[in-house]
Enzyme design. Sequence first.
Site, PDB file in Angstrom:
ATOM      1  N   GLU B 305       0.797  -1.073  -0.168  1.00 29.47           N
ATOM      2  CA  GLU B 305       0.005  -0.042  -0.099  1.00 29.47           C
ATOM      3  C   GLU B 305       0.750   1.380  -0.059  1.00 29.47           C
ATOM      4  O   GLU B 305       0.428   2.299  -0.581  1.00 29.47           O
ATOM      5  CB  GLU B 305      -0.918   0.000   1.175  1.00 29.47           C
ATOM      6  N   LYS B 326      -7.605   0.556  11.583  1.00 27.31           N
ATOM      7  CA  LYS B 326      -7.864  -0.656  11.994  1.00 27.31           C
ATOM      8  C   LYS B 326      -6.935  -0.938  13.176  1.00 27.31           C
ATOM      9  O   LYS B 326      -7.273  -2.129  14.021  1.00 27.31           O
ATOM     10  CB  LYS B 326      -7.303  -1.770  11.022  1.00 27.31           C
ATOM     11  N   HIS B 331     -10.302  -5.212  11.836  1.00 23.47           N
ATOM     12  CA  HIS B 331     -10.457  -5.201  10.539  1.00 23.47           C
ATOM     13  C   HIS B 331     -11.740  -5.972  10.177  1.00 23.47           C
ATOM     14  O   HIS B 331     -12.089  -6.943  10.580  1.00 23.47           O
ATOM     15  CB  HIS B 331      -9.499  -6.446   9.715  1.00 23.47           C
ATOM     16  N   PHE B 390      -8.745  -9.347  -0.540  1.00 20.26           N
ATOM     17  CA  PHE B 390      -8.353 -10.682  -1.295  1.00 20.26           C
ATOM     18  C   PHE B 390      -9.191 -11.015  -2.569  1.00 20.26           C
ATOM     19  O   PHE B 390     -10.204 -10.546  -2.778  1.00 20.26           O
ATOM     20  CB  PHE B 390      -8.913 -11.816  -0.285  1.00 20.26           C
TER      21      PHE B 390
END
Lengths: 88, 402
Positions: B305, B326, B331, B390
Amino acid sequence: MSEHVRQKVVGIVAEQAVLQPSDIRMDQSLEDLGIDSMALVEAIFSIEEAFDIQVPFNANEPDKSEFDISSVGAIVAAVERLVAEQSG
Amino acid sequence: MRRVVITGAGTINPLGHSVSETFEAFREGRCGIGELDIRDVDRLSIRIGGQVKGYDPETRFNRQQLALYDRFTQFTLIAGEEAIRQSGLEFSGHLAAEAGVVLGTSGGGLNTQDENYRVVYEEGKNRVHPFVVPKLMNNAAASHLSMTFNLKGPSFTVATACASSNHAMGQAFWLIRGGAATVMITGGSESMLCFGGVKAWEGLRVMSKDACRPFSANRNGMVQGEGAGVFVFEEYEHAKARGATILAEVVGFSMTSDAEDIVMPSTQGAARAIQGALKDAGIPAEKVGYINAHGTGTAANDKTECAAVARVFGHHADRVMISSTKSMHGHLIGGTGAVELLACIMALKDGVIAPTIGYEEPDPECALDVVPNVARDAKVDYVLSNAFAFGGSNAVIALKRA
């Protein structure tokens, strides 16, 4: 015992590397064998199932894990130790 | 082109049962992660999470409602009620027909599945409650919002793992901008903190056993959370005409796919999504003052990121603030982008940047201003919210100060 552990670990590693067990050498690293992080996590799962042990391994910090994965031989030794510690 | 603004916000998450409680926790850098209190936790190797605490479903819903509402639906309705109340909207006649709901979730009614699998497999019973299917289905929360508030336009659910909420809010933005709706209730919800839910995540070996420390060199994985964030997205002229309070404007959205790997993130996919959101908003990177990072606290996400932000922002990467909340709420998987949008709204509206708590050691691969540990006062005009899932699904939203 030792030969038994070695054979089983080599079988698991060979399956993930898509190689014959006879092609696996103790001094090879997982990288040499083309085993990526996904295949490694699967191999560890197979090892836990095969020996009925808990393997301490966090994919975020593979180098810090107590479980030495630097070579096939190192994995065999680590599994032998865990089996001895966790049996009975 | 029609403009889209946010006129209501609601939430229930590990930091609080309302937006004001959540903002207070963000300002104080408070951590909502603790020991999991769930059935069979002793059989788990991961025993921490961001659980919604101090919540008793029976004080919020009656018995008939609870027979139909999985925990993720309960969270949605609580957050939705707060958001719609703040907006001041009532849905009837034309407005009802032009109002819809699009929500994100990944696991849907996972608690319902977990409980009922136990009943038939573990306890060996051959009968389950008649409402298992309508309770567990992924669109249950969206449909109950539609039924509760008389929203008669499009109502559907988006499931793209950790990008679900951002994808959902992107669809809401597009539907209003494109003229298909006047108001969309949007956001996301997740409730995966049950034995089966945590056990499945354990298998991947990416979870931390102690804390979520995004961007810190000693980070060791993600921590799961639960909860919901729900917003009222409204067409700007409609909001203006009725004198609504505008919390922020939604100005850009982009979604891209890595087309590479099912779990490993990609710098090019993330960078293209960030670039796309800027382009959609029609602003240069230099205008962005804050980015709410995906920042999961895994080795792979955080460095990828940061590389993506550095690639898109160039020299400005050193000046933009980027934090991962987070670290405080965990999360929330399919609900995470929605709760994180609250930090974006707080930045624009209150001029307070939520920190990345648990930050202990600089990581040269994450060498950005991650607003470590303490919230910061700063006036920002534009913000981005990142989500990288994902499956290689990326979704970035751009907001502007109202």
